[in-house]
Write a protein that holds these residues in place. Structure first.
Motif, mmCIF file in Angstrom:
data_model
loop_
_atom_site.group_PDB
_atom_site.id
_atom_site.type_symbol
_atom_site.label_atom_id
_atom_site.label_comp_id
_atom_site.label_asym_id
_atom_site.label_seq_id
_atom_site.Cartn_x
_atom_site.Cartn_y
_atom_site.Cartn_z
ATOM 1 N N ARG A 67 12.202 -9.775 -6.620
ATOM 2 C CA ARG A 67 11.397 -9.140 -7.679
ATOM 3 C C ARG A 67 10.000 -9.697 -7.675
ATOM 4 O O ARG A 67 9.811 -10.910 -7.618
ATOM 5 C CB ARG A 67 12.017 -9.450 -9.050
ATOM 6 C CG ARG A 67 13.043 -8.471 -9.359
ATOM 7 C CD ARG A 67 13.371 -8.160 -10.764
ATOM 8 N NE ARG A 67 14.023 -6.858 -10.691
ATOM 9 C CZ ARG A 67 13.579 -5.768 -11.294
ATOM 10 N NH1 ARG A 67 12.521 -5.826 -12.070
ATOM 11 N NH2 ARG A 67 14.201 -4.626 -11.143
ATOM 12 N N LYS A 68 9.036 -8.771 -7.725
ATOM 13 C CA LYS A 68 7.645 -9.216 -7.782
ATOM 14 C C LYS A 68 6.969 -8.533 -8.941
ATOM 15 O O LYS A 68 7.301 -7.395 -9.299
ATOM 16 C CB LYS A 68 6.900 -8.809 -6.497
ATOM 17 C CG LYS A 68 7.115 -9.704 -5.296
ATOM 18 C CD LYS A 68 6.217 -9.240 -4.131
ATOM 19 C CE LYS A 68 6.519 -10.021 -2.875
ATOM 20 N NZ LYS A 68 5.792 -9.510 -1.707
ATOM 21 N N GLU A 69 5.967 -9.236 -9.483
ATOM 22 C CA GLU A 69 5.120 -8.576 -10.468
ATOM 23 C C GLU A 69 4.215 -7.600 -9.739
ATOM 24 O O GLU A 69 3.704 -7.925 -8.663
ATOM 25 C CB GLU A 69 4.236 -9.608 -11.180
ATOM 26 C CG GLU A 69 4.958 -10.305 -12.312
ATOM 27 C CD GLU A 69 3.989 -11.058 -13.228
ATOM 28 O OE1 GLU A 69 4.461 -11.524 -14.274
ATOM 29 O OE2 GLU A 69 2.795 -11.158 -12.895
ATOM 30 N N LYS A 112 0.780 -5.947 -9.100
ATOM 31 C CA LYS A 112 -0.624 -6.272 -9.380
ATOM 32 C C LYS A 112 -1.202 -5.096 -10.140
ATOM 33 O O LYS A 112 -1.098 -3.950 -9.708
ATOM 34 C CB LYS A 112 -1.396 -6.502 -8.092
ATOM 35 C CG LYS A 112 -2.870 -6.843 -8.358
ATOM 36 C CD LYS A 112 -3.584 -7.178 -7.072
ATOM 37 C CE LYS A 112 -5.065 -7.426 -7.308
ATOM 38 N NZ LYS A 112 -5.298 -8.676 -8.052
ATOM 39 N N THR A 146 2.559 -6.364 -1.522
ATOM 40 C CA THR A 146 2.558 -6.601 -2.961
ATOM 41 C C THR A 146 2.436 -5.269 -3.678
ATOM 42 O O THR A 146 1.528 -4.490 -3.376
ATOM 43 C CB THR A 146 1.364 -7.502 -3.348
ATOM 44 O OG1 THR A 146 1.417 -8.689 -2.588
ATOM 45 C CG2 THR A 146 1.384 -7.819 -4.836
ATOM 46 N N ARG A 197 9.907 1.656 -8.914
ATOM 47 C CA ARG A 197 10.468 0.352 -9.295
ATOM 48 C C ARG A 197 10.919 -0.458 -8.088
ATOM 49 O O ARG A 197 11.374 -1.589 -8.233
ATOM 50 C CB ARG A 197 11.677 0.557 -10.220
ATOM 51 C CG ARG A 197 11.312 1.143 -11.552
ATOM 52 C CD ARG A 197 10.368 0.231 -12.301
ATOM 53 N NE ARG A 197 10.264 0.620 -13.694
ATOM 54 C CZ ARG A 197 9.566 -0.047 -14.601
ATOM 55 N NH1 ARG A 197 8.891 -1.128 -14.246
ATOM 56 N NH2 ARG A 197 9.531 0.369 -15.840
ATOM 57 N N ASN A 229 5.377 -5.303 -16.067
ATOM 58 C CA ASN A 229 5.887 -6.574 -15.552
ATOM 59 C C ASN A 229 6.710 -7.365 -16.553
ATOM 60 O O ASN A 229 7.796 -7.835 -16.232
ATOM 61 C CB ASN A 229 4.719 -7.427 -15.037
ATOM 62 C CG ASN A 229 4.065 -6.807 -13.819
ATOM 63 O OD1 ASN A 229 4.751 -6.240 -12.963
ATOM 64 N ND2 ASN A 229 2.744 -6.882 -13.747
ATOM 65 N N VAL A 230 6.205 -7.491 -17.776
ATOM 66 C CA VAL A 230 6.918 -8.321 -18.748
ATOM 67 C C VAL A 230 8.157 -7.589 -19.253
ATOM 68 O O VAL A 230 9.283 -8.048 -19.080
ATOM 69 C CB VAL A 230 5.990 -8.719 -19.916
ATOM 70 C CG1 VAL A 230 6.755 -9.511 -20.959
ATOM 71 C CG2 VAL A 230 4.793 -9.506 -19.391
ATOM 72 N N GLY A 276 8.866 -5.810 -13.549
ATOM 73 C CA GLY A 276 8.211 -5.783 -12.252
ATOM 74 C C GLY A 276 8.851 -4.815 -11.268
ATOM 75 O O GLY A 276 9.485 -3.827 -11.650
ATOM 76 N N HIS A 285 0.233 -4.593 -17.951
ATOM 77 C CA HIS A 285 0.965 -5.746 -17.437
ATOM 78 C C HIS A 285 2.217 -5.989 -18.273
ATOM 79 O O HIS A 285 3.314 -6.220 -17.741
ATOM 80 C CB HIS A 285 0.057 -6.984 -17.454
ATOM 81 C CG HIS A 285 0.776 -8.250 -17.105
ATOM 82 N ND1 HIS A 285 1.251 -8.517 -15.833
ATOM 83 C CD2 HIS A 285 1.114 -9.322 -17.878
ATOM 84 C CE1 HIS A 285 1.843 -9.702 -15.820
ATOM 85 N NE2 HIS A 285 1.789 -10.210 -17.048
ATOM 86 N N GLN A 286 2.049 -5.856 -19.569
ATOM 87 C CA GLN A 286 3.175 -6.046 -20.496
ATOM 88 C C GLN A 286 4.274 -5.026 -20.220
ATOM 89 O O GLN A 286 5.447 -5.383 -20.070
ATOM 90 C CB GLN A 286 2.649 -5.894 -21.937
ATOM 91 C CG GLN A 286 3.674 -6.055 -23.028
ATOM 92 C CD GLN A 286 4.124 -7.495 -23.217
ATOM 93 O OE1 GLN A 286 3.446 -8.418 -22.752
ATOM 94 N NE2 GLN A 286 5.257 -7.666 -23.879
#
Lengths: 281, 278
Positions: free
Chosen positions: B143-145, B147, B31, B23, B131-132, B136, B127-128
């Motif tokens: 904070r970054k999403e 990839k 990234t 995390r 990241n969502v 992220g 992704h959900q």
């Protein structure tokens, strides 16, 4: 897992020929008993080396009248002075780790690597012949008789290629090995097997070629290259061997950093892989 | 950690596996990256596992990504591909295979669905979750999403440039929104495979195999049908599992079970010596 078998200062005095996995009795008295001997550097041993034995066993069973009674790995001695050769004790230990739990039938013979002087392959095969056939009288068949075991070299096509390269082998040795013993050769991508066998035609009845149905090019040379470049060797060599290489800092670049287990990663795993830590939820 | 004795999971009690997902990263200007390998994994092989290791090395040396997680996502039974054993078995074998890894995980979500799920939907799911809902990854730049990228062999990418196999909208969706790390494979011309995917090449990373390795699940199944050894091609616990459950045999032919008392290990060549007297 069992500790490596090598004594601290192994000598040929406390040596005994390993027979713990040698078949005590043949299943089929009609077949010819066969012992496979893989000579090489094994610096380090890889999954491909182990696959060679399995492929040969399938081949012998499906395509020949041989019945395999034993398989041995005989690592070369340090006197060989080949590039990338880790000390014999390490190479023996890694081989032992690979087969202890990773195989039910392959054994490691320390006779050749523990000798201070280099031993030609012909002499190594003589040694196996002496131990198996002279000392033990061969192997028992189900009708109580004893049969002489056929001793054969198990090797990749690259080794056979050296036999047809002028100046590498003494011609008398090639003749001695292929006439008295014989060879099971596993094809390797990058070696033209027909070319490799071209000058060995007179012994072709004693040479068996095993095709690799799965192209597999894991070479010890590449393992050492990956280590120097700090790249992952996992899943190319057995896990205990990966461990051992890390613990003893083998094949690194001048003692390069070891991806020690204390940062949570398993030995040999890519340094690009995440290190687990308190940051996981 | 999932084991082969996990009782049958359903979507109701499904939870996204995060035990091996990082995390937070501490490297600057990187990234976070999560690798997703979708496939049949029937069975998983050492080559599948190697793909991840190669991708991690590649990401570290050749990109500005930092891998924070990696998942195997087995296709569901609805896919009806040749050689597919039940999803439950395939997920179990994958779990056994990654048990010894510190960073690879198995996500059974896709396999738990009765209906077939397009790869695009599977990547959306990751992704959900990551990241969502997961928020992220923490980085020194905030904070970054993460990839989310597909990890695949060149053979899979070749199907993307074969007309009629993929829905062009899916290819566009996947390669535009996610991206792919492609491991070269003998037998696949990578340039040809990428020929029709030119617009997406900035999001496609090609990893060369320095060790030519052609272990395919198809061949594993072939060897099993022919009673040949699969040892050292797949992880040992997977060999044991295949033997114990008589997978990939011809019409349930006799298994070379390690319980045959002959002292041989599961999956070893029947031509190898075994000794009743031990």
């Amino acid at each position: 897992m069992s500790a490596p078998v090598v004594a601290k200062n192994p000598t040929t005095d406390n040596y005994t020929f390993p027979v713990n996995r040698l078949k005590k009795q043949m299943d089929n008295p009609e077949k010819t008993p066969l012992a496979l001997i893989a000579c090489g550097s094994f610096s380090p041993i890889t999954y491909l080396h182990l696959r060679m034995f399995e492929m040969c066993a399938d081949f012998a069973r499906f395509s020949t009248d041989f019945e395999i009674v034993g398989g041995w790995i005989s690592p070369v001695s340090d006197a060989y002075k080949k590039t990338g050769l880790a000390k014999a004790a390490h190479r023996i230990n890694m081989c032992q780790l690979a087969v202890d739990q990773g195989s039910s039938w392959i054994m490691i013979d320390t006779w050749e690597p523990l000798r201070e002087e280099y031993t030609v392959t012909a002499e190594v095969l003589d040694h196996f012949n002496a131990e198996i056939n002279d000392v033990r009288g061969g192997v028992e068949t189900s009708d109580g008789a004893k049969k002489k075991v056929h001793i054969a070299l198990l090797a990749g096509a690259d080794l056979i290629q050296t036999m047809s390269t002028p100046g590498v082998w003494a011609p008398e040795d090639i003749d001695y090995i292929l006439r008295n013993f014989g060879a099971f050769i596993v094809e390797r991508s990058g070696t033209d097997i027909d070319e490799a066998l071209s000058t060995l035609q007179q012994w072709k009845d004693n040479i068996y070629v095993i095709q690799q149905l799965v192209q597999n090019d894991i070479s010890s040379t590449k393992i050492r290259l990956f280590r120097r470049r700090d790249m992952s060797i996992r899943y190319l060599v057995p896990e205990p061997v990966v461990h051992y290489i890390e613990e003893h800092s083998l094949y690194g670049d001048d003692g390069g950093s070891s991806t020690h287990e204390k940062d949570g990663k398993k030995p040999g795993e890519s340094l690009g892989a995440p290190t687990p830590g308190s940051s996981s939820t | 950690m999932a084991t082969d004795t996990t009782p049958t999971l359903t979507l109701d009690d499904y939870q996204f596996p995060t035990a091996r997902l990082r995390r937070r990263i501490t490297s600057k200007d990187r990234t976070p990256l999560v690798l997703i390998a979708c496939g049949s994994f029937s069975p998983i092989t050492f080559l599948h596992l190697r793909m991840f290791e190669m991708a991690a090395d590649y990401a570290r040396f050749n990109t500005e990504f930092e891998v924070v997680g990696a998942y195997l996502s087995c296709v569901g039974d609805a896919y009806k591909k040749t050689g597919l054993v039940k999803a439950e078995h395939r997920v179990n074998m994958c779990s056994l295979a990654v048990a010894g890894s510190s960073w690879l995980s198995v996500d059974p979500w896709e396999a738990l669905h009765e209906e077939y799920l397009e790869t695009a939907k599977v990547l959306d799911h990751f992704h959900q979750e990551i990241n969502v809902e997961g928020g992220g990854v923490e980085t020194p730049e905030g904070r970054k999403e993460a990839k989310i990228a597909l990890l695949a062999g060149a053979d899979l990418i070749q199907t993307m440039s074969t007309p009629g196999v993929w829905d062009p909208k899916d290819i566009d969706y996947i390669l535009k929104n996610f991206g792919a790390f492609i491991v070269e494979r003998t037998g696949t011309d990578i340039d040809e495979a990428l020929s029709t995917l030119q617009p997406y090449t900035p999001n496609i990373f090609v990893i060369q195999q320095l060790v030519q390795n052609d272990i395919s699940s198809t061949k594993i199944r072939l060897f099993r049908r022919r009673d040949m050894s699969i040892r050292y091609l797949v992880p040992e616990p997977v060999v044991n599992y295949i033997e114990e459950h008589n997978l990939y045999d011809e019409d349930g032919a006799a298994s070379t079970s390690s319980a045959d008392g002959k002292g041989k290990m599961a999956g070893e060549s029947k031509g190898a010596p075994s000794d009743l007297k031990g």
